[in-house]
Motif scaffolding. Structure first.
Motif, PDB file in Angstrom:
ATOM      1  N   TYR A 101       0.826  -1.204   0.000  1.00 44.43           N
ATOM      2  CA  TYR A 101       0.000   0.000   0.000  1.00 44.43           C
ATOM      3  C   TYR A 101       0.851   1.240   0.000  1.00 44.43           C
ATOM      4  CZ  TYR A 101       0.379  -1.889   4.717  1.00 44.43           C
ATOM      5  OH  TYR A 101       0.800  -2.504   5.847  1.00 44.43           O
ATOM      6  N   GLY A 154      12.760  -7.038  -0.069  1.00 44.45           N
ATOM      7  CA  GLY A 154      11.475  -6.907  -0.745  1.00 44.45           C
ATOM      8  C   GLY A 154      11.126  -5.442  -0.979  1.00 44.45           C
ATOM      9  N   ARG A 155       9.828  -5.199  -1.099  1.00 48.33           N
ATOM     10  CA  ARG A 155       9.365  -3.856  -1.474  1.00 48.33           C
ATOM     11  C   ARG A 155       9.802  -2.777  -0.493  1.00 48.33           C
ATOM     12  NH1 ARG A 155       4.310  -6.956  -3.466  1.00 48.33           N
ATOM     13  NH2 ARG A 155       4.623  -7.903  -1.438  1.00 48.33           N
ATOM     14  N   ILE A 156       9.592  -3.051   0.813  1.00 47.18           N
ATOM     15  CA  ILE A 156       9.921  -2.025   1.814  1.00 47.18           C
ATOM     16  C   ILE A 156      11.431  -1.859   1.929  1.00 47.18           C
ATOM     17  CG2 ILE A 156       9.773  -1.454   4.269  1.00 47.18           C
ATOM     18  CD1 ILE A 156       7.028  -2.964   4.256  1.00 47.18           C
ATOM     19  N   ASP A 175      18.751 -12.214   2.444  1.00 43.85           N
ATOM     20  CA  ASP A 175      17.414 -12.630   2.011  1.00 43.85           C
ATOM     21  C   ASP A 175      17.548 -14.083   1.563  1.00 43.85           C
ATOM     22  OD1 ASP A 175      14.975 -13.019   0.440  1.00 43.85           O
ATOM     23  OD2 ASP A 175      14.751 -10.854   0.502  1.00 43.85           O
ATOM     24  N   PRO A 176      16.695 -14.985   2.068  1.00 48.32           N
ATOM     25  CA  PRO A 176      16.796 -16.381   1.626  1.00 48.32           C
ATOM     26  C   PRO A 176      16.492 -16.555   0.132  1.00 48.32           C
ATOM     27  CG  PRO A 176      14.864 -16.068   3.039  1.00 48.32           C
ATOM     28  CD  PRO A 176      15.637 -14.789   3.060  1.00 48.32           C
ATOM     29  N   PRO A 208       9.143 -10.704   6.461  1.00 48.20           N
ATOM     30  CA  PRO A 208       7.935 -11.182   7.144  1.00 48.20           C
ATOM     31  C   PRO A 208       8.299 -12.088   8.319  1.00 48.20           C
ATOM     32  CG  PRO A 208       8.217 -12.299   5.030  1.00 48.20           C
ATOM     33  CD  PRO A 208       9.354 -11.350   5.155  1.00 48.20           C
ATOM     34  N   ASN A 213      11.793 -17.823  11.233  1.00 48.25           N
ATOM     35  CA  ASN A 213      12.601 -16.687  11.703  1.00 48.25           C
ATOM     36  C   ASN A 213      12.081 -16.028  12.988  1.00 48.25           C
ATOM     37  OD1 ASN A 213      10.495 -15.089  10.879  1.00 48.25           O
ATOM     38  ND2 ASN A 213      11.535 -14.225   9.098  1.00 48.25           N
ATOM     39  N   THR A 234      10.678  -2.660  11.960  1.00 45.27           N
ATOM     40  CA  THR A 234       9.334  -2.294  11.486  1.00 45.27           C
ATOM     41  C   THR A 234       8.673  -3.519  10.850  1.00 45.27           C
ATOM     42  OG1 THR A 234      10.196  -1.563   9.356  1.00 45.27           O
ATOM     43  CG2 THR A 234       9.894   0.158  11.029  1.00 45.27           C
ATOM     44  N   ASP A 260       8.857  -0.366  15.971  1.00 42.95           N
ATOM     45  CA  ASP A 260       7.472  -0.031  15.602  1.00 42.95           C
ATOM     46  C   ASP A 260       6.555  -1.204  15.903  1.00 42.95           C
ATOM     47  OD1 ASP A 260       5.487   1.705  14.402  1.00 42.95           O
ATOM     48  OD2 ASP A 260       5.421   0.240  12.782  1.00 42.95           O
ATOM     49  N   PHE A 300       2.882   2.177   8.858  1.00 42.58           N
ATOM     50  CA  PHE A 300       2.036   2.210   7.644  1.00 42.58           C
ATOM     51  C   PHE A 300       1.195   3.479   7.562  1.00 42.58           C
ATOM     52  CE2 PHE A 300      -2.315   1.915   9.181  1.00 42.58           C
ATOM     53  CZ  PHE A 300      -2.088   1.665  10.533  1.00 42.58           C
TER      54      PHE A 300
END
Ligand code: NAI
Length: 333
Positions: A101, A154-156, A175-176, A208, A213, A234, A260, A300
């Motif tokens: 988003y 990823g995106r963030i 990152d796996p 995530p 994890n 976050t 956060d 967010f």
């Protein structure tokens, strides 16, 4: 008119969803309490139920929802660790999310936590308002030339990396599922978690929460980090073993923590608890450190993100009711 029952809503959710719903025309029923076994029967005949990060959608709750005739569980967020996807699939309840988003909103908030903790503006704000213009205890460090270690690309994470590179930080990432082409193009170096711990001055969690994890940042991990490391989370609270973090902060191994999200946030976050004492000893201890900054899962929370959340969530419902492809369906792996 199709009905959607919302759990855990606040004034800002109701306002934003009502506004965007003018484009869709659903009947929106709003409940203030988080979804749980106690209130899962209050779906008011809706085929679609909408939840957020701290609602509980385990097998027991999903079974009750199914008995109420619920066919769609639509998340107004990206993370879905609070949903038992396997149980949902077995019960025939579809699950949708809002995949992105505003990665900018979360990345920018992570930077806000980092800058505040480094330059101690949270303390300076209080000091100067009290007529105290002294500088002791407020010294930070240049971000320029330091190394950030990011969990997730990823995106963030990519937004965060873009901003941090603007400060002149070097970027390590774990990152796996590494994206080597992205890394080459953007001057990002993939390393193992061990190397990331050993080299990073700042560690940010942008992955995530999964079965694998939980407590990624535990006592062993913290012991391998550089002394005085800044940890920014976050992602999701349980990525950090809170007891280990507190020990790291006590010993000075961890220089600061910007959180956060918090492991046991569900009983506190998004509510005004100021009339009560805090009975969660971990939370109370964290709040006692002047080098810890806790925000209430608000990364967010920007206008742009809220509008995107509302529009995508209602579009997910429309797709479901109209039997068109559910683009944002989440399935058990
Ligand atoms: P994304 O799906 O675009 O990227 C996640 C990345 O993490 C993927 O590249 C994945 O391969 C990687 N990953 C998975 N397991 C990992 C591990 N153990 N270690 C390192 N990397 C791992 O997700 P996006 O949009 O970047 O969001 C990341 C997380 O941020 C979400 O899952 C959610 O938990 C959290 N989030 C927090 C918000 C807040 O308000 N604080 C708002 C939105 C998301």
């Amino acid at each position: 008119m199709e009905k959607i029952t919302f759990y855990g809503t606040h004034s800002y959710d109701r306002r934003c969803f009502a506004q965007i719903n003018e484009e869709f025309g659903f009947e929106l029923c709003n409940l203030r309490s988080f979804l749980s076994t106690e209130n899962a029967r209050m779906t008011q005949g809706a085929r679609a139920v909408c939840i957020f990060v701290n609602d509980r959608a385990d097998r027991e709750v999903l079974t009750i929802l199914k008995e109420q005739g619920v066919e769609l569980l639509t998340l107004r967020c990206a993370g879905f660790n609070n949903v038992d996807l396997k149980a949902a699939a077995e019960l025939g309840i579809k699950v949708t999310q809002v995949p992105a988003y505003s990665p900018h909103a979360i990345a920018e908030h992570a930077v806000a936590l980092l800058l505040t903790l480094n330059r101690k503006t949270h303390r300076a704000y209080i000091r100067t308002r009290d007529g105290n213009f002294a500088l002791h205890g407020l010294m930070g460090f240049d971000l320029y030339g330091k190394t950030a270690g990011i969990f997730g690309t990823g995106r963030i994470a990519r937004e965060l990396i873009r901003i941090l590179q603007g400060f002149g930080l070097k970027i390590l990432a774990y990152d796996p599922y590494p994206d080597e082409a992205y890394a080459r193009e953007h001057d990002v170096t993939y390393v193992s978690p061990e190397e990331l711990y050993a080299r990073a001055d700042i560690i940010s969690l942008n992955c995530p929460l999964t079965e694998q994890n939980r407590h990624l940042i535990n006592a062993q991990a913290i012991a391998r980090m550089k002394k005085g490391v800044f940890i920014i989370n976050t992602g999701r609270g349980p990525l950090i073993d809170t007891a280990a973090l507190i020990e790291g902060l006590r010993s000075g191994q961890v220089g600061a923590a910007g959180l956060d999200v918090y492991e046991d946030e569900r009983d506190y976050f998004y509510a005004d608890r100021s009339d009560n004492v805090i009975t969660d000893d971990h939370l109370a201890r964290l709040l006692s450190f002047n080098n810890v900054l806790i925000t209430s899962h608000q990364a967010f929370f920007t206008e742009e993100a809220m509008v995107n959340i509302a529009r995508t969530t209602l579009q997910n419902c429309k797709d479901f009711f109209e039997h068109t492809e559910l683009k944002n369906e989440v399935k058990a792996q």
